[in-house]
Design a protein around this motif. Sequence first.
Motif, mmCIF file in Angstrom:
data_model
loop_
_atom_site.group_PDB
_atom_site.id
_atom_site.type_symbol
_atom_site.label_atom_id
_atom_site.label_comp_id
_atom_site.label_asym_id
_atom_site.label_seq_id
_atom_site.Cartn_x
_atom_site.Cartn_y
_atom_site.Cartn_z
ATOM 1 N N VAL A 66 0.746 -1.320 0.130
ATOM 2 C CA VAL A 66 0.095 -0.073 -0.015
ATOM 3 C C VAL A 66 0.908 1.221 -0.128
ATOM 4 O O VAL A 66 1.771 1.377 0.945
ATOM 5 N N PHE A 67 0.762 1.940 -1.114
ATOM 6 C CA PHE A 67 1.724 3.265 -1.237
ATOM 7 C C PHE A 67 0.586 4.447 -0.931
ATOM 8 O O PHE A 67 -0.279 4.479 -1.285
ATOM 9 N N THR A 68 1.471 5.261 -0.274
ATOM 10 C CA THR A 68 0.719 6.792 -0.070
ATOM 11 C C THR A 68 1.601 7.780 -0.643
ATOM 12 O O THR A 68 2.868 8.013 -0.245
ATOM 13 N N VAL A 69 1.284 8.329 -1.558
ATOM 14 C CA VAL A 69 1.944 9.440 -2.386
ATOM 15 C C VAL A 69 1.148 10.567 -2.411
ATOM 16 O O VAL A 69 0.066 10.948 -2.468
ATOM 17 N N VAL A 70 2.348 11.760 -1.821
ATOM 18 C CA VAL A 70 1.790 13.072 -1.772
ATOM 19 C C VAL A 70 2.629 13.858 -2.853
ATOM 20 O O VAL A 70 3.622 14.058 -2.621
ATOM 21 N N THR A 71 2.071 14.971 -3.518
ATOM 22 C CA THR A 71 2.827 15.880 -4.272
ATOM 23 C C THR A 71 2.384 17.241 -3.934
ATOM 24 O O THR A 71 1.705 17.477 -3.052
ATOM 25 N N ASP A 72 3.347 18.031 -4.784
ATOM 26 C CA ASP A 72 3.214 19.542 -4.384
ATOM 27 C C ASP A 72 2.144 20.012 -5.377
ATOM 28 O O ASP A 72 1.897 21.337 -5.401
ATOM 29 N N GLY A 73 1.411 19.384 -6.352
ATOM 30 C CA GLY A 73 0.420 19.757 -7.257
ATOM 31 C C GLY A 73 0.857 19.941 -8.860
ATOM 32 O O GLY A 73 0.342 20.446 -9.514
ATOM 33 N N GLN A 74 2.187 19.817 -8.824
ATOM 34 C CA GLN A 74 2.680 20.076 -10.203
ATOM 35 C C GLN A 74 2.193 18.969 -10.903
ATOM 36 O O GLN A 74 2.249 18.937 -12.233
ATOM 37 N N ILE A 75 2.220 17.755 -10.316
ATOM 38 C CA ILE A 75 1.787 16.524 -11.029
ATOM 39 C C ILE A 75 0.752 15.815 -9.907
ATOM 40 O O ILE A 75 1.024 16.002 -8.715
ATOM 41 N N SER A 76 -0.137 15.028 -10.381
ATOM 42 C CA SER A 76 -1.065 14.280 -9.663
ATOM 43 C C SER A 76 -0.209 12.977 -8.912
ATOM 44 O O SER A 76 0.594 12.434 -9.870
ATOM 45 N N PRO A 77 -0.561 12.395 -8.004
ATOM 46 C CA PRO A 77 -0.018 11.402 -7.138
ATOM 47 C C PRO A 77 0.099 10.052 -8.238
ATOM 48 O O PRO A 77 0.881 9.519 -8.285
ATOM 49 N N ILE A 78 -1.164 9.992 -9.005
ATOM 50 C CA ILE A 78 -1.364 8.749 -9.760
ATOM 51 C C ILE A 78 -0.357 8.858 -10.816
ATOM 52 O O ILE A 78 0.260 7.979 -11.389
ATOM 53 N N ASP A 79 -0.237 10.142 -11.851
ATOM 54 C CA ASP A 79 0.839 10.491 -12.713
ATOM 55 C C ASP A 79 2.298 10.171 -12.269
ATOM 56 O O ASP A 79 2.951 9.714 -13.136
ATOM 57 N N ALA A 80 2.484 10.574 -11.218
ATOM 58 C CA ALA A 80 3.755 10.417 -10.606
ATOM 59 C C ALA A 80 3.952 9.085 -10.434
ATOM 60 O O ALA A 80 5.346 8.611 -10.656
#
Length: 334
Positions: free
Chosen positions: A197-211
């Motif tokens: 189970v991965f939890t991914v948080v981005t700064d908004g430049q890219i969506s977590p799914i795309d990252a």
Amino acid sequence: MKKFVDAPFLPTEVEIEQITEDSAKISAFPFESGYAITLAHPLRRLLMSSSVGYAPIAVKVEGAKHEFDSIRGMLEDIAIFIINLKELRFKIKGEEEQLEIEYSFSNAQEIKASALENDDVEIINGDHHLATINSDCTLNFSIIIQKGIGYVPSEDLRDLIPADFIPVDAFFTPVKKVTYDIEKILVEDNPNYEKAVFTVVTDGQISPIDAFKEAITTMYSQMSVFNKVFDLSEVKMVEATSSDSSIDLKDLIVKIEELNLSARSFNSLDRAGIKFVGDLALMSEVEVKSIKNLGKKSLEEISDKFAEIGYPIDGSLDEDTASALRKKLEQLKA
């Protein structure tokens, strides 16, 4: 009753939970015991180090000669101004990998990040404070924004920017946080299978799914080096149930220039030595995405052109068709 196996169990399920716009959970299961962490650890590292983002790499402030200088009428000195600048999260709207943008502010005001947005760049954290100026100040400055991955210290940028610019530590990574948990999951009567189970948080430049998709693509592209030693095309993970006999070689020996692509897309393919549609048809999706200077919009344009001729990028060619296509292309290029 226990039974012998001759191959590890292949996980079959993926779950995606969008927590917020910039955070998500991605789960994959079921894995054999020990396999989940084998996959999770390198994926986490790739998410943190290989996700593409944008960052200011240099700034030029009119009237300032170095980072320890100050500007009349601006509350912050240049060093603080640069610190504030480093925390801005940009996103280039076009396909350019680098942009130099000029700004000018006057009259007493607090300058926030949103004031820097224009037709060329989007500002993600618009409420971020940049500087405060009074009525006696006219603040003119230029920023160089670059597309990249990871972190590049300012010392490594001095030879890559104009001499009259001040280098800025570049924080490209758009992924702020990645964690993973390995949970036990029951498969039939066996409680020792695992769920990553991965939890991914981005700064908004890219969506977590795309990252996450980018990290998977990077992993595949890194593994492709072994294609030089092993013919991985002969490795069949799943036996095909049907074959597509509708592929016509005439469609695949069309020259790239006849697709009427935009100049940017055509030039990227041309510089990569790709002359015919068949050259792309023989490439995997990862290899296509790895073509230098081939941006997202160019890839979408090429995919649309391929769809028009009834052949998707990374479509499966049977070995006989691929072999015949290679021979035909060799003849055309001879």
